[in-house]
Design a protein around this motif. Sequence first.
Motif, short mmCIF file in Angstrom:
data_model
loop_
_atom_site.label_atom_id
_atom_site.label_comp_id
_atom_site.label_asym_id
_atom_site.label_seq_id
_atom_site.Cartn_x
_atom_site.Cartn_y
_atom_site.Cartn_z
N TYR A 34 0.88 -1.11 0.16
CA TYR A 34 0.05 -0.10 -0.06
C TYR A 34 0.83 1.21 0.18
CZ TYR A 34 -3.89 -2.84 1.34
OH TYR A 34 -4.92 -4.11 0.99
N GLU A 35 0.47 2.26 -0.64
CA GLU A 35 0.88 3.55 -0.32
C GLU A 35 -0.32 4.61 -0.22
OE1 GLU A 35 2.75 5.13 -3.81
OE2 GLU A 35 0.89 4.97 -5.02
N LEU A 36 0.04 5.31 0.81
CA LEU A 36 -1.19 6.56 1.25
C LEU A 36 -0.45 7.79 0.98
CD1 LEU A 36 -1.93 5.28 4.91
CD2 LEU A 36 -2.82 4.54 2.72
N LEU A 37 -1.10 8.60 -0.01
CA LEU A 37 -0.85 9.79 -0.48
C LEU A 37 -1.78 10.65 0.27
CD1 LEU A 37 -0.77 8.31 -4.01
CD2 LEU A 37 1.35 9.57 -3.01
N PHE A 38 -1.06 11.59 1.42
CA PHE A 38 -1.79 12.57 2.04
C PHE A 38 -1.77 13.98 1.28
CE2 PHE A 38 -2.03 9.41 5.36
CZ PHE A 38 -3.60 9.84 6.00
N ILE A 39 -2.58 14.79 0.80
CA ILE A 39 -2.42 15.71 0.16
C ILE A 39 -2.88 16.92 0.87
CG2 ILE A 39 -2.56 17.38 -1.80
CD1 ILE A 39 -3.26 13.60 -2.04
N ASN A 40 -2.23 17.69 1.68
CA ASN A 40 -2.67 18.81 2.59
C ASN A 40 -3.06 20.04 1.71
OD1 ASN A 40 -3.17 20.66 4.73
ND2 ASN A 40 -1.35 20.10 5.78
N ASP A 41 -4.17 20.37 1.95
CA ASP A 41 -4.65 21.29 1.00
C ASP A 41 -4.69 22.76 1.81
OD1 ASP A 41 -5.74 22.87 -1.19
OD2 ASP A 41 -7.68 22.52 -0.59
N GLY A 42 -3.58 23.04 2.33
CA GLY A 42 -3.40 24.37 2.88
C GLY A 42 -3.83 24.48 4.26
N SER A 43 -3.97 23.37 5.11
CA SER A 43 -4.39 23.28 6.40
C SER A 43 -3.90 24.56 7.17
CB SER A 43 -4.34 22.08 7.10
OG SER A 43 -4.96 21.07 6.34
N THR A 44 -4.79 24.98 8.49
CA THR A 44 -4.26 25.73 9.36
C THR A 44 -4.31 25.43 10.68
OG1 THR A 44 -6.28 26.90 9.41
CG2 THR A 44 -5.17 27.76 7.65
N ASP A 45 -4.35 24.17 10.97
CA ASP A 45 -4.44 23.54 12.08
C ASP A 45 -3.37 22.73 11.94
OD1 ASP A 45 -5.03 21.60 10.50
OD2 ASP A 45 -7.09 20.68 11.53
N GLN A 46 -3.09 21.51 13.04
CA GLN A 46 -2.02 20.71 13.23
C GLN A 46 -2.10 19.40 12.10
OE1 GLN A 46 0.51 21.66 15.43
NE2 GLN A 46 -0.62 23.43 15.38
N THR A 47 -2.88 19.49 11.00
CA THR A 47 -2.85 18.40 10.15
C THR A 47 -1.43 17.82 9.53
OG1 THR A 47 -4.92 19.22 9.52
CG2 THR A 47 -3.73 17.65 7.95
N GLU A 48 -0.45 18.77 9.52
CA GLU A 48 0.72 18.48 9.04
C GLU A 48 1.53 17.77 9.99
OE1 GLU A 48 4.74 20.88 7.91
OE2 GLU A 48 3.06 21.00 6.30
N GLU A 49 1.35 18.42 11.30
CA GLU A 49 2.49 17.72 12.26
C GLU A 49 1.76 16.18 12.73
OE1 GLU A 49 2.97 22.04 12.13
OE2 GLU A 49 1.08 20.60 12.07
N ILE A 50 0.54 16.21 12.49
CA ILE A 50 -0.10 14.73 13.06
C ILE A 50 0.30 13.92 11.91
CG2 ILE A 50 -2.14 13.71 13.48
CD1 ILE A 50 -3.08 16.37 14.95
N ILE A 51 0.01 14.12 10.73
CA ILE A 51 0.53 13.18 9.51
C ILE A 51 1.85 12.74 9.85
CG2 ILE A 51 0.46 12.78 7.22
CD1 ILE A 51 -1.95 14.55 6.77
#
Length: 221
Positions: A35-52
């Motif tokens: 499997y490959e998971l591709l997360f695309i962060n659409d400019g989130s302003t919360d902690q989405t990036e850090e959590i991923i």
Amino acid sequence: MKKISLLIPCYNEEESVPLFYKEVTRVLSELKYEYELLFINDGSTDQTEEIIKKYKEEFDLHNIELTYLFQENAGQAAALNTGLKYVQGVYLLCIDSDDEISYDFVEQRVRFLVDNPSYMYCYGKAEFINENNKNEVIQIKGKRENSSEKSSFFEDILFCKNIFFSGYLVRRNALDKAIEKREIYTGRGGQNAQILLPLAWYYGEPGYVKESVYKYYIHPE
């Protein structure tokens, strides 16, 4: 071993990502695919990036490859365009990070496409669930009615009738034929329709896999 790609656009999903991690590792870790998971962060302003990023090592322990991509906020269709360029799997599934899939979802749909080579993509039952009460199923969508004519699926997408837009498993080679350069229209909204329309134009009706369930959560707003 066949690789399956999951494409996950996300925007301000700091609360959903931990739940998604728990759910997706439960579903995928015991299956016999890569499997490959591709997360695309659409400019989130919360902690989405850090959590991923925090969960990357955890996914590695389950032999699930994770790719994280960031873009300035441009909408889910633009996020899918970004992610589509990186897809390497034999099969592709687009899923929202705040939705769920049944335990045998991937297994059943891959098996269907292997056993039915004439179908290029497939779908199954969808349950609409109250986010505040996960035991409350508001609506169920099963197999489409009047789906014998090749043109009906394309028309139903255009007119948004008799159809659920999420949770389709697609052969990547079919996607590449139907969507040139893996570029879909990037207007706000309708991103799943932009993938389904060319597939319907080329290949007609998708296959139906009754055993698998996509759980779509209805938010109060």
